[in-house]
Write a protein that holds these residues in place. Structure first.
Motif, PDB file in Angstrom:
ATOM      1  N   UNK A 133      44.926  34.528  53.045  1.00 32.30           N
ATOM      2  CA  UNK A 133      46.084  35.142  53.495  1.00 32.30           C
ATOM      3  C   UNK A 133      46.083  36.580  52.679  1.00 32.30           C
ATOM      4  N   UNK A 134      44.638  36.815  52.492  1.00 26.31           N
ATOM      5  CA  UNK A 134      44.408  38.460  52.106  1.00 26.31           C
ATOM      6  C   UNK A 134      44.963  38.824  50.804  1.00 26.31           C
ATOM      7  N   UNK A 135      45.209  37.792  49.903  1.00 28.58           N
ATOM      8  CA  UNK A 135      45.381  38.257  48.459  1.00 28.58           C
ATOM      9  C   UNK A 135      44.365  38.544  47.854  1.00 28.58           C
ATOM     10  N   UNK A 136      44.298  39.727  47.096  1.00 24.66           N
ATOM     11  CA  UNK A 136      42.929  40.290  46.839  1.00 24.66           C
ATOM     12  C   UNK A 136      42.860  40.378  45.329  1.00 24.66           C
ATOM     13  N   UNK A 137      41.763  39.794  44.436  1.00 21.71           N
ATOM     14  CA  UNK A 137      41.818  39.998  43.019  1.00 21.71           C
ATOM     15  C   UNK A 137      40.594  40.558  42.695  1.00 21.71           C
ATOM     16  N   UNK A 138      40.567  41.776  41.741  1.00 15.94           N
ATOM     17  CA  UNK A 138      39.431  42.323  41.218  1.00 15.94           C
ATOM     18  C   UNK A 138      39.327  42.065  39.841  1.00 15.94           C
ATOM     19  N   UNK A 139      38.114  42.269  39.397  1.00 14.26           N
ATOM     20  CA  UNK A 139      37.912  42.488  37.939  1.00 14.26           C
ATOM     21  C   UNK A 139      38.122  43.851  37.626  1.00 14.26           C
ATOM     22  N   UNK A 140      38.668  44.010  36.437  1.00 10.24           N
ATOM     23  CA  UNK A 140      39.087  45.302  36.048  1.00 10.24           C
ATOM     24  C   UNK A 140      37.848  46.333  36.094  1.00 10.24           C
ATOM     25  N   UNK A 141      36.753  45.823  35.857  1.00  8.79           N
ATOM     26  CA  UNK A 141      35.625  46.908  35.684  1.00  8.79           C
ATOM     27  C   UNK A 141      35.140  47.343  36.843  1.00  8.79           C
ATOM     28  N   UNK A 142      35.721  46.874  38.230  1.00 17.16           N
ATOM     29  CA  UNK A 142      35.201  47.093  39.312  1.00 17.16           C
ATOM     30  C   UNK A 142      36.507  47.810  40.297  1.00 17.16           C
TER      31      UNK A 142
END
Length: 116
Positions: A54-63
Motif C-alpha cells: 500500500x506504499x507505506x514507506x519506512x527509512x532508517x534515520x541514517x538514510x
C-alpha cells in the motif's frame, strides 16, 4: 522457488549516487513489503528502507533525505536510489521480500563501496 536478483552496486566516491534494483521471480503467493537491508563488516544486518504493497514507506534515520525507495508491483521489482553517499554507507545491500506468515526472502547481496 523464489529468486531475488539484485543489481546496481559498485564503487562510488563520497557524494555520488547509485541505484539498486531487485527483481523477484518464482512462486511468490503474496507480498506484504519489499525492501533493502545492509550489513557492514563486523556489524549486524540493518534495515535501510521498506515499502509495503500500500506504499507505506519506512527509512532508517541514517538514510532519510538521501535514499529513495520505490517499487513496480507489476514487475515485482523494488529500487533504491541512493544519493549523497557517505563512506559509512559502505556495506553489502540485501533485497528482502516479506510475505504474510512471517516469510522472508533474501537476495544474494550486492556490494556498495563509498570511497575516494
Amino acid at each position: 522457488q523464489v529468486q531475488l536478483v539484485e543489481s546496481g552496486g559498485g564503487l562510488v566516491q563520497p557524494g555520488g549516487s547509485l541505484r539498486l534494483s531487485c527483481a523477484a521471480s518464482g512462486s511468490i503467493r503474496s507480498i506484504y513489503s519489499m525492501g533493502w537491508y545492509r550489513q557492514a563488516p563486523g556489524k549486524q544486518r540493518e534495515l535501510v528502507a521498506t515499502i509495503t504493497i500500500t506504499t507505506i514507506i519506512n527509512y532508517a534515520d541514517s538514510v532519510k533525505g538521501r535514499f529513495t525507495i520505490s517499487r513496480d508491483n507489476a514487475k515485482n521489482t523494488v529500487y533504491l536510489q541512493m544519493d549523497s553517499l557517505k563512506p559509512e554507507d559502505t556495506a553489502v545491500y540485501y533485497c528482502n521480500i516479506y510475505s504474510p506468515g512471517s516469510i522472508n526472502y533474501w537476495g544474494q547481496g550486492t556490494q556498495v563501496t563509498v570511497s575516494s
